[in-house]
Design a protein around this motif. Structure first.
Motif, short mmCIF file in Angstrom:
data_model
loop_
_atom_site.label_atom_id
_atom_site.label_comp_id
_atom_site.label_asym_id
_atom_site.label_seq_id
_atom_site.Cartn_x
_atom_site.Cartn_y
_atom_site.Cartn_z
N ASN A 144 0.85 -1.19 0.00
CA ASN A 144 0.00 0.00 0.00
C ASN A 144 0.89 1.25 0.00
OD1 ASN A 144 -2.91 0.37 0.14
ND2 ASN A 144 -2.46 1.64 1.91
N ASP A 204 1.45 3.81 1.66
CA ASP A 204 1.37 4.60 2.89
C ASP A 204 2.52 5.58 2.98
OD1 ASP A 204 -0.80 3.08 3.60
OD2 ASP A 204 0.33 1.75 4.90
N THR A 206 -3.60 2.47 10.23
CA THR A 206 -3.82 3.86 9.91
C THR A 206 -2.62 4.44 9.16
OG1 THR A 206 -4.38 6.03 10.81
CG2 THR A 206 -2.98 4.67 12.17
N ASP A 207 -2.89 5.38 8.30
CA ASP A 207 -1.85 6.18 7.65
C ASP A 207 -2.22 7.64 7.93
OD1 ASP A 207 0.21 7.25 6.17
OD2 ASP A 207 -0.69 6.81 4.24
N SER A 235 -1.96 10.38 4.96
CA SER A 235 -2.98 10.36 3.90
C SER A 235 -4.39 10.46 4.49
CB SER A 235 -2.87 9.09 3.06
OG SER A 235 -3.29 7.95 3.80
N ARG A 288 -6.20 8.23 6.37
CA ARG A 288 -7.03 7.06 6.08
C ARG A 288 -6.77 5.94 7.09
NH1 ARG A 288 -5.38 8.70 0.80
NH2 ARG A 288 -7.19 9.18 -0.50
N TYR A 295 -7.14 1.81 6.85
CA TYR A 295 -7.30 0.76 5.83
C TYR A 295 -7.60 -0.58 6.47
CZ TYR A 295 -4.84 3.91 2.59
OH TYR A 295 -4.46 4.96 1.80
N ARG A 354 -9.07 -2.12 1.49
CA ARG A 354 -10.17 -1.16 1.39
C ARG A 354 -9.92 0.01 2.33
NH1 ARG A 354 -14.76 -1.84 5.30
NH2 ARG A 354 -14.01 -3.26 6.90
N THR A 355 -10.46 1.16 1.98
CA THR A 355 -10.40 2.33 2.85
C THR A 355 -11.63 2.29 3.75
OG1 THR A 355 -9.21 3.62 1.20
CG2 THR A 355 -10.34 4.85 2.94
N GLU A 363 -11.78 7.88 5.91
CA GLU A 363 -11.02 8.83 5.09
C GLU A 363 -11.33 10.25 5.53
OE1 GLU A 363 -9.88 9.26 0.41
OE2 GLU A 363 -11.79 8.36 0.93
#
Length: 108
Positions: free
Chosen positions: A13, A15, A33-34, A37, A39, A41, A51-52, A55
């Protein structure tokens, strides 16, 4: 090290700062978590799909709730809950902790 655990990359991903991995045994899904960004995931072990889940907020950590919601720990010691794509503020910051943030939140 004959008995060393094997490390396997399951997804690449994009990230920026991926952290706070948690396993959801019911869903067979790895969540993380990121913050950069903004998000959260989920990676499905069964399908290999990412999948997100959340967001638009920089969650520094989260906990999984019994009803499937995610309790999100945000900047300025704010707390929100994400349920069904809707993010609702719960705590608008802790007194005396202005400018602080949560990190490495764990639940027993």
């Amino acid at each position: 090290m004959a008995n060393a655990p094997k490390v396997e990359i399951v997804t690449k991903n994009p990230d920026i700062v991926g952290e706070c991995p948690e396993w959801n045994a019911e869903q067979g899904e790895l969540l993380w978590t990121d913050t950069r960004s903004q998000r959260v995931y989920g990676y499905s072990l069964a399908t290999g799909a990412v999948r997100t889940i959340v967001e638009g907020v920089a969650a520094y950590a989260f906990t999984q709730q019994r009803d499937g919601a995610l309790l999100l720990f945000l900047a300025d010691t704010r707390v929100a809950i994400a349920r069904g794509g809707i993010i609702e503020s719960i705590v608008d910051g802790l007194a005396g902790e202005e400018g602080g943030r949560f990190n490495d939140v764990l639940v027993d």
